[in-house]
Design a protein around this motif. Structure first.
Motif, PDB file in Angstrom:
ATOM      1  N   UNK A 194       3.024   0.999   7.811  1.00 41.63           N
ATOM      2  CA  UNK A 194       4.458   0.747   7.951  1.00 41.63           C
ATOM      3  C   UNK A 194       5.174   1.583   6.894  1.00 41.63           C
ATOM      4  N   UNK A 195       6.388   1.993   7.154  1.00 39.45           N
ATOM      5  CA  UNK A 195       7.111   2.857   6.210  1.00 39.45           C
ATOM      6  C   UNK A 195       7.375   2.162   4.882  1.00 39.45           C
ATOM      7  N   UNK A 196       7.519   0.851   4.865  1.00 40.40           N
ATOM      8  CA  UNK A 196       7.808   0.140   3.614  1.00 40.40           C
ATOM      9  C   UNK A 196       6.560  -0.462   2.975  1.00 40.40           C
ATOM     10  N   UNK A 197       5.386  -0.105   3.449  1.00 38.91           N
ATOM     11  CA  UNK A 197       4.149  -0.664   2.907  1.00 38.91           C
ATOM     12  C   UNK A 197       3.922  -0.151   1.492  1.00 38.91           C
ATOM     13  N   UNK A 198       3.821  -1.070   0.528  1.00 39.50           N
ATOM     14  CA  UNK A 198       3.679  -0.698  -0.883  1.00 39.50           C
ATOM     15  C   UNK A 198       2.237  -0.778  -1.380  1.00 39.50           C
ATOM     16  N   UNK A 199       1.393  -1.566  -0.715  1.00 36.88           N
ATOM     17  CA  UNK A 199       0.025  -1.767  -1.187  1.00 36.88           C
ATOM     18  C   UNK A 199      -0.954  -1.496  -0.058  1.00 36.88           C
ATOM     19  N   UNK A 200      -2.190  -1.233  -0.424  1.00 36.28           N
ATOM     20  CA  UNK A 200      -3.188  -0.861   0.583  1.00 36.28           C
ATOM     21  C   UNK A 200      -3.565  -2.018   1.490  1.00 36.28           C
ATOM     22  N   UNK A 201      -3.402  -3.236   1.025  1.00 38.62           N
ATOM     23  CA  UNK A 201      -3.751  -4.388   1.851  1.00 38.62           C
ATOM     24  C   UNK A 201      -3.257  -5.679   1.243  1.00 38.62           C
ATOM     25  N   UNK A 202      -3.411  -6.778   1.973  1.00 40.20           N
ATOM     26  CA  UNK A 202      -2.928  -8.078   1.498  1.00 40.20           C
ATOM     27  C   UNK A 202      -3.465  -8.517   0.129  1.00 40.20           C
ATOM     28  N   UNK A 203      -4.748  -8.314  -0.195  1.00 44.07           N
ATOM     29  CA  UNK A 203      -5.196  -8.743  -1.527  1.00 44.07           C
ATOM     30  C   UNK A 203      -4.443  -8.038  -2.658  1.00 44.07           C
ATOM     31  N   UNK A 204      -4.170  -6.746  -2.482  1.00 42.06           N
ATOM     32  CA  UNK A 204      -3.429  -6.011  -3.520  1.00 42.06           C
ATOM     33  C   UNK A 204      -1.978  -6.475  -3.576  1.00 42.06           C
ATOM     34  N   UNK A 205      -1.387  -6.755  -2.431  1.00 39.04           N
ATOM     35  CA  UNK A 205      -0.032  -7.278  -2.410  1.00 39.04           C
ATOM     36  C   UNK A 205       0.046  -8.611  -3.135  1.00 39.04           C
ATOM     37  N   UNK A 206      -0.951  -9.464  -2.906  1.00 37.68           N
ATOM     38  CA  UNK A 206      -0.979 -10.758  -3.597  1.00 37.68           C
ATOM     39  C   UNK A 206      -1.110 -10.574  -5.103  1.00 37.68           C
TER      40      UNK A 206
END
Length: 186
Positions: free
Chosen positions: A161-173
């Motif tokens: 997605x264009x606004x995706x900041x992290x490689x996946x959910x664990x990193x986002x958390x």
């Protein structure tokens, strides 16, 4: 505290899997390919663009790391983190030139296939193919190439997605928890 080699891939891209053999804990990078055994483990787990060499040596580890380090810096620069260095481009090109290819027709399917010129050593062929994967990522505009800046990651990935900041959910958390703790410390 040791780092367990689990080889969890972000997306199966040989270029990114190659570059992401460095792991970040906090803001310190840790080398994951430290021995022929570690490299063999990676070769067993990775989606390789060429056949896996039967064995690897300390010299192979050194050659792998030399190309990987240059590729990592080039890919990070393409993701907007750092500047492209001419020496890294030369390293990538040297790997490509070490195993030139010609495109021929496959005898059974009639489809075009790339074949190496001569009979390169298996590890030389693998490094040339990995360099080709990195070249292909770098060759075109890749606005989806990004660096995950979550605490403890630092891996390269392709945004979905264009606004995706992290490689996946664990990193986002992890990033949200770190941000929450930082806000509560003030």
């Amino acid at each position: 505290m040791g780092i367990e080699l689990t080889w969890e891939w972000l997306d199966g891209s040989p270029a990114l899997d190659f570059a992401n053999t460095v792991l970040r804990r906090g803001w310190t990078e840790h080398e994951l390919v430290t021995s022929p055994d570690a490299l063999s483990s990676w070769l067993d787990a990775a989606a390789l663009p060429a056949p896996r060499p039967a064995t690897v040596t300390d010299d192979d580890v050194e050659a792998f790391l030399h190309l990987r380090d240059a590729s990592l810096r080039l890919l990070r620069a393409a993701a907007g983190h750092g500047k492209r260095q001419a020496g890294d481009v030369r390293t990538l090109n040297e790997a490509l030139l070490s195993c030139p290819e010609v495109v021929v027709l496959d005898e059974s399917t009639g489809s075009p296939v790339a074949r190496p010129v001569g009979s390169p050593a298996p590890f030389t062929l693998l490094l040339a193919k990995l360099a080709g994967e990195v070249r292909d990522v770098l060759a075109g505009p890749r606005p989806d190439l990004a660096l995950c800046d979550a605490p403890g990651c630092g891996g390269l990935f392709f945004r979905r997605r264009t606004n995706q900041a992290w490689c996946g959910p664990p990193c986002g958390n992890r990033a949200r928890v770190a941000r929450h703790h930082s806000a509560n410390d003030h």
